[in-house]
Motif scaffolding. Structure first.
Motif, short mmCIF file in Angstrom:
data_model
loop_
_atom_site.label_atom_id
_atom_site.label_comp_id
_atom_site.label_asym_id
_atom_site.label_seq_id
_atom_site.Cartn_x
_atom_site.Cartn_y
_atom_site.Cartn_z
N HIS A 217 0.83 -1.21 0.00
CA HIS A 217 0.00 0.00 0.00
C HIS A 217 0.87 1.27 0.00
N ILE A 218 2.06 1.18 0.54
CA ILE A 218 2.94 2.36 0.57
C ILE A 218 3.33 2.76 -0.84
N GLY A 219 3.76 1.81 -1.63
CA GLY A 219 4.12 2.09 -3.02
C GLY A 219 2.94 2.56 -3.84
N GLU A 220 1.80 1.96 -3.61
CA GLU A 220 0.59 2.37 -4.32
C GLU A 220 0.19 3.80 -3.94
N ALA A 221 0.32 4.12 -2.66
CA ALA A 221 -0.01 5.47 -2.20
C ALA A 221 0.92 6.49 -2.83
N PHE A 222 2.21 6.17 -2.89
CA PHE A 222 3.19 7.09 -3.47
C PHE A 222 2.91 7.30 -4.96
N ALA A 223 2.56 6.22 -5.66
CA ALA A 223 2.23 6.34 -7.08
C ALA A 223 1.01 7.22 -7.30
N SER A 224 0.13 7.24 -6.31
CA SER A 224 -1.07 8.08 -6.37
C SER A 224 -0.83 9.47 -5.79
N GLN A 225 0.42 9.71 -5.36
CA GLN A 225 0.81 10.97 -4.70
C GLN A 225 -0.08 11.27 -3.49
N LYS A 226 -0.26 10.21 -2.69
CA LYS A 226 -1.01 10.34 -1.45
C LYS A 226 -0.22 9.71 -0.32
N LEU A 227 -0.53 10.10 0.90
CA LEU A 227 0.01 9.43 2.06
C LEU A 227 -0.80 8.17 2.33
N VAL A 228 -0.16 7.17 2.91
CA VAL A 228 -0.83 5.89 3.07
C VAL A 228 -2.05 6.00 4.01
N GLN A 229 -2.02 6.96 4.96
CA GLN A 229 -3.19 7.14 5.83
C GLN A 229 -4.41 7.61 5.05
N GLN A 230 -4.16 8.30 3.93
CA GLN A 230 -5.26 8.74 3.06
C GLN A 230 -5.66 7.64 2.09
N TYR A 231 -4.66 6.93 1.57
CA TYR A 231 -4.90 5.93 0.53
C TYR A 231 -5.46 4.63 1.11
N ALA A 232 -4.87 4.17 2.22
CA ALA A 232 -5.30 2.91 2.83
C ALA A 232 -5.20 3.03 4.34
N PRO A 233 -6.14 3.76 4.97
CA PRO A 233 -6.02 4.08 6.40
C PRO A 233 -6.06 2.88 7.33
N TYR A 234 -6.54 1.73 6.85
CA TYR A 234 -6.62 0.55 7.70
C TYR A 234 -5.56 -0.49 7.35
#
Length: 256
Positions: A217-234
């Motif tokens: 999820h960290i890599g996916e969040a970065f690719a989406s230019q989001k923090l992981v708490q926003q992209y996948a908070p759980y």
């Protein structure tokens, strides 16, 4: 009021990811003002906060133009004030390092002023290993967070990390900052990773601030230019980062 430097003796350990997420975690948990400063020429810290890739201006460009650092500041969606490094050619990077070596106040004066503001925490993402910029602000640091991975390349550096000699602290010299270690990309199913953690825990003891498990999820969040708490908070990564953030807040509170 507090200056935190996020560092690593080597690249590729997720240092910038940790710096961005901890700055956001500090802000989310009620710190009045959190400032994230990028001193890594890779200029990647901004991307975790959703700053468009095309926007390449940063503090280094403001310094070169003789402008105030305020020209480089960007308020993120999570209300962290971000100072991107900016874009430089290789030639200009060398000139900038030379200028900072001759005039350390180019960085130290501005960063000290920001960190001295009431109810303010400044998180600085430094270059991997030794750099002129990092050595300039290290005497000002209240806390240094070393990010490492449970891999052979980092395990071999444990003595240097433990003594902070990788940052220029001389053998036997007392560091002028609180030093904590964060293990990133721990994978319990990986044999090297699983074998390394007991050794890391034994060596660092109370210096170990926390562990962040490997999580796609960290890599996916970065690719989406989001923090992981926003992209996948759980996600597991979000939970781990929150736990490290709690430990960091306690460390900050113990300073004051």
């Amino acid at each position: 009021m507090t200056l935190i430097c996020v560092a690593s003796p080597k690249g590729g350990v997720g240092k910038t990811m940790v710096a961005a997420h901890l700055a956001d975690e500090l802000r989310r948990t009620g710190q009045s003002t959190v400032i994230a400063i990028d001193l890594d020429p890779q200029n990647a810290l901004r991307l975790h906060f959703g700053v468009p890739m095309a926007l390449r201006h940063g503090l280094v460009n403001s310094i070169e133009a003789g402008q105030s650092w305020e020209e480089a500041a960007i308020r993120s969606a999570s209300n962290v004030l971000v100072y991107p490094f900016g874009f430089q050619s290789i030639h200009l990077q060398a000139e900038f390092e030379h200028a900072v070596r001759r005039h350390p106040q180019l960085l130290s004066r501005e960063i000290a002023a920001l960190a001295a503001m009431p109810d303010t925490i400044v998180v600085v993402d430094t270059s991997p290993g030794y750099s002129v910029a990092f050595s300039t602000i290290l005497p000002l640091a209240d806390i240094v967070l070393t990010v490492m991975t449970p891999e052979a390349s980092c395990i071999s550096l444990i003595p240097e990390i433990h003594s902070a000699s990788c940052y220029g602290v001389e053998q036997g010299q007392q560091a002028g900052f609180v030093h904590r270690v964060i293990v990133n990309r721990f994978d319990p199913l990986n044999r090297v990773s699983a074998m390394a953690m007991p050794k890391i825990i034994r060596r660092f003891g109370g210096m170990l601030l926390g562990t962040i498990c490997r999580d796609e999820h960290i890599g996916e969040a970065f690719a989406s230019q989001k923090l992981v708490q926003q992209y996948a908070p759980y996600s597991r990564a979000a939970v781990d980062i929150a736990a490290v953030g709690t430990g960091l807040i306690q460390t900050v509170e113990n300073l004051h």
